[in-house]
Design a protein around this motif. Structure first.
Motif, PDB file in Angstrom:
ATOM      1  N   UNK A  18       0.831  -1.211   0.000  1.00  0.00           N
ATOM      2  CA  UNK A  18       0.000   0.000   0.000  1.00  0.00           C
ATOM      3  C   UNK A  18       0.863   1.257   0.000  1.00  0.00           C
ATOM      4  N   UNK A  19       2.084   1.135   0.534  1.00  0.00           N
ATOM      5  CA  UNK A  19       3.017   2.261   0.529  1.00  0.00           C
ATOM      6  C   UNK A  19       4.354   1.766   0.005  1.00  0.00           C
ATOM      7  N   UNK A  20       5.000   2.579  -0.814  1.00  0.00           N
ATOM      8  CA  UNK A  20       6.304   2.185  -1.348  1.00  0.00           C
ATOM      9  C   UNK A  20       7.109   3.433  -1.698  1.00  0.00           C
ATOM     10  N   UNK A  21       7.128   4.409  -0.754  1.00  0.00           N
ATOM     11  CA  UNK A  21       7.819   5.662  -1.016  1.00  0.00           C
ATOM     12  C   UNK A  21       9.126   5.782  -0.251  1.00  0.00           C
ATOM     13  N   UNK A  22       9.677   4.637   0.181  1.00  0.00           N
ATOM     14  CA  UNK A  22      10.957   4.643   0.873  1.00  0.00           C
ATOM     15  C   UNK A  22      12.090   4.354  -0.108  1.00  0.00           C
ATOM     16  N   UNK A  23      13.251   4.872   0.233  1.00  0.00           N
ATOM     17  CA  UNK A  23      14.421   4.621  -0.608  1.00  0.00           C
ATOM     18  C   UNK A  23      14.769   3.139  -0.572  1.00  0.00           C
ATOM     19  N   UNK A  24      15.287   2.591  -1.674  1.00  0.00           N
ATOM     20  CA  UNK A  24      15.629   1.162  -1.703  1.00  0.00           C
ATOM     21  C   UNK A  24      16.630   0.763  -0.637  1.00  0.00           C
ATOM     22  N   UNK A  25      17.476   1.713  -0.197  1.00  0.00           N
ATOM     23  CA  UNK A  25      18.487   1.395   0.818  1.00  0.00           C
ATOM     24  C   UNK A  25      18.051   1.776   2.232  1.00  0.00           C
ATOM     25  N   UNK A  26      16.762   2.051   2.436  1.00  0.00           N
ATOM     26  CA  UNK A  26      16.277   2.352   3.785  1.00  0.00           C
ATOM     27  C   UNK A  26      16.542   1.156   4.696  1.00  0.00           C
ATOM     28  N   UNK A  27      17.122   1.384   5.909  1.00  0.00           N
ATOM     29  CA  UNK A  27      17.528   0.260   6.765  1.00  0.00           C
ATOM     30  C   UNK A  27      16.372  -0.583   7.288  1.00  0.00           C
ATOM     31  N   UNK A  28      15.152  -0.056   7.265  1.00  0.00           N
ATOM     32  CA  UNK A  28      13.989  -0.803   7.760  1.00  0.00           C
ATOM     33  C   UNK A  28      12.982  -1.057   6.655  1.00  0.00           C
ATOM     34  N   UNK A  29      12.570   0.008   5.983  1.00  0.00           N
ATOM     35  CA  UNK A  29      11.454  -0.086   5.046  1.00  0.00           C
ATOM     36  C   UNK A  29      11.877  -0.242   3.592  1.00  0.00           C
ATOM     37  N   UNK A  30      13.179  -0.294   3.328  1.00  0.00           N
ATOM     38  CA  UNK A  30      13.628  -0.587   1.971  1.00  0.00           C
ATOM     39  C   UNK A  30      13.111  -1.956   1.547  1.00  0.00           C
ATOM     40  N   UNK A  31      12.724  -2.095   0.282  1.00  0.00           N
ATOM     41  CA  UNK A  31      12.015  -3.299  -0.150  1.00  0.00           C
ATOM     42  C   UNK A  31      12.827  -4.569   0.076  1.00  0.00           C
ATOM     43  N   UNK A  32      14.136  -4.502  -0.181  1.00  0.00           N
ATOM     44  CA  UNK A  32      14.955  -5.701   0.004  1.00  0.00           C
ATOM     45  C   UNK A  32      15.160  -5.997   1.486  1.00  0.00           C
TER      46      UNK A  32
END
Length: 314
Positions: A18-32
């Motif tokens: 529903x939300x995907x506005x975090x940077x890919x390298x975010x330490x918590x919410x990054x997708x990977x």
């Protein structure tokens, strides 16, 4: 509690897309990163000691939407039951995430849950505690040898039934999170008087029919247990350990199932039929041998009849 509530909402929304506005390298919410830690977070969110009053989540969502409460129960459903089509809007207000999750485990596809289902009157309690004994249930292998077939029912842990020699059991995926999930749901049922004991009853019933890895293998071949945990022996050990020193009041539905199974196993015809099937119809070769024997026997009778008829004609 506000901080924890915001974190839980953000984790669930991000995990289900529903939300995907975090940077890919975010330490918590990054997708990977989230792909790696989401299973552990979802497990910790079900720990009884970690439960946050879900009213906090309701209020946070209301503040975010200018007083309008989106259904937090549906958010929990999408997070824990991504493939589930049933709507959790019918659950009403619950106590916490574990409460919503437990009700999700018990919902049948066609049923609508109502708040009053959690409440048991004095007469209901009298009926349940009046039953002092219950039939002894054999293992899955023994039941199968007694002619009982196993079929899958639904994903609801309450959906256990027995009729016409067929025992229907809910489909369950056993993995590394299963033990923690069951232990916390069972603990919640024991500590909350209005939660009742459906999960504990299910686990206890499975403990009765699973004695060793052969029982697990049989249920696996029937599509009832999907083993993503390890060996069949490990699954058997898991169910046996969950019910150590566990006592619970009688469950009316499962008591009826156990009674019907016991009556089925006591009938001589069912035992004889199961023995015949096990001895003569287990493999194609024994079936062919029996068919050949019956065919030869029929030919012998026909020959005898023909001889008698020819004698009388003369």
């Amino acid at each position: 509690m506000i901080t924890d509530g915001c974190f839980m909402l953000e984790i669930m929304r991000t995990a289900i897309g529903e939300k995907n506005d975090y940077a890919p390298n975010d330490p918590i919410f990054g997708i990977h990163r989230l792909e790696c830690i989401a299973p552990y977070i979802s497990r910790d969110m079900l720990l009884l000691e970690n439960q946050l009053p879900i009213l906090v989540l309701y209020k946070l969502v209301a503040v975010e939407n200018n007083g309008k409460e989106d259904d937090v129960n549906e958010l929990v459903r999408k997070f824990y039951f991504p493939d589930e089509k049933r709507k959790f809007t019918v659950l009403g207000r619950r106590l916490h995430v574990l409460d919503v999750f437990r009700k999700g485990l018990l919902m049948k596809p066609e049923e609508v849950q109502h708040e009053w289902e959690l409440y048991m009157g004095p007469e209901d309690m009298k009926k349940i505690y009046a039953k002092k004994t219950e039939p002894i249930i054999r293992s899955a292998i023994e039941l199968n040898e007694a002619g009982i077939k196993f079929k899958e029912s639904t994903n609801s842990l309450k959906d256990i039934s027995f009729a016409s020699g067929v025992l229907k059991l809910p489909v369950i995926i056993v993995d590394d999170t299963t033990e923690s999930m069951f232990l916390n749901a069972m603990t919640f049922e024991r500590l909350h008087s209005k939660a009742w004991n459906e999960v504990t009853s299910y686990v206890t019933f499975m403990d009765k029919i699973i004695n060793n890895e052969q029982d697990v293998a049989l249920l696996h071949t029937q599509g009832i247990i999907h083993n993503d945990f390890g060996s069949d022996k490990a699954v058997a050990t898991l169910f046996n350990s969950l019910c150590t020193e566990v006592t619970l009041p009688s469950n009316e539905n499962l008591d009826g199932v156990q009674q019907r199974i016991s009556e089925h196993c006591k009938k001589d015809w069912n035992l004889w039929r199961a023995h015949l099937k096990r001895k003569y119809f287990r493999s194609p070769w024994t079936m062919l041998s029996l068919a050949a024997a019956i065919f030869l026997f029929a030919l012998t009778i026909m020959q005898a009849v023909y001889t008698v008829l020819r004698y009388h004609v003369k």
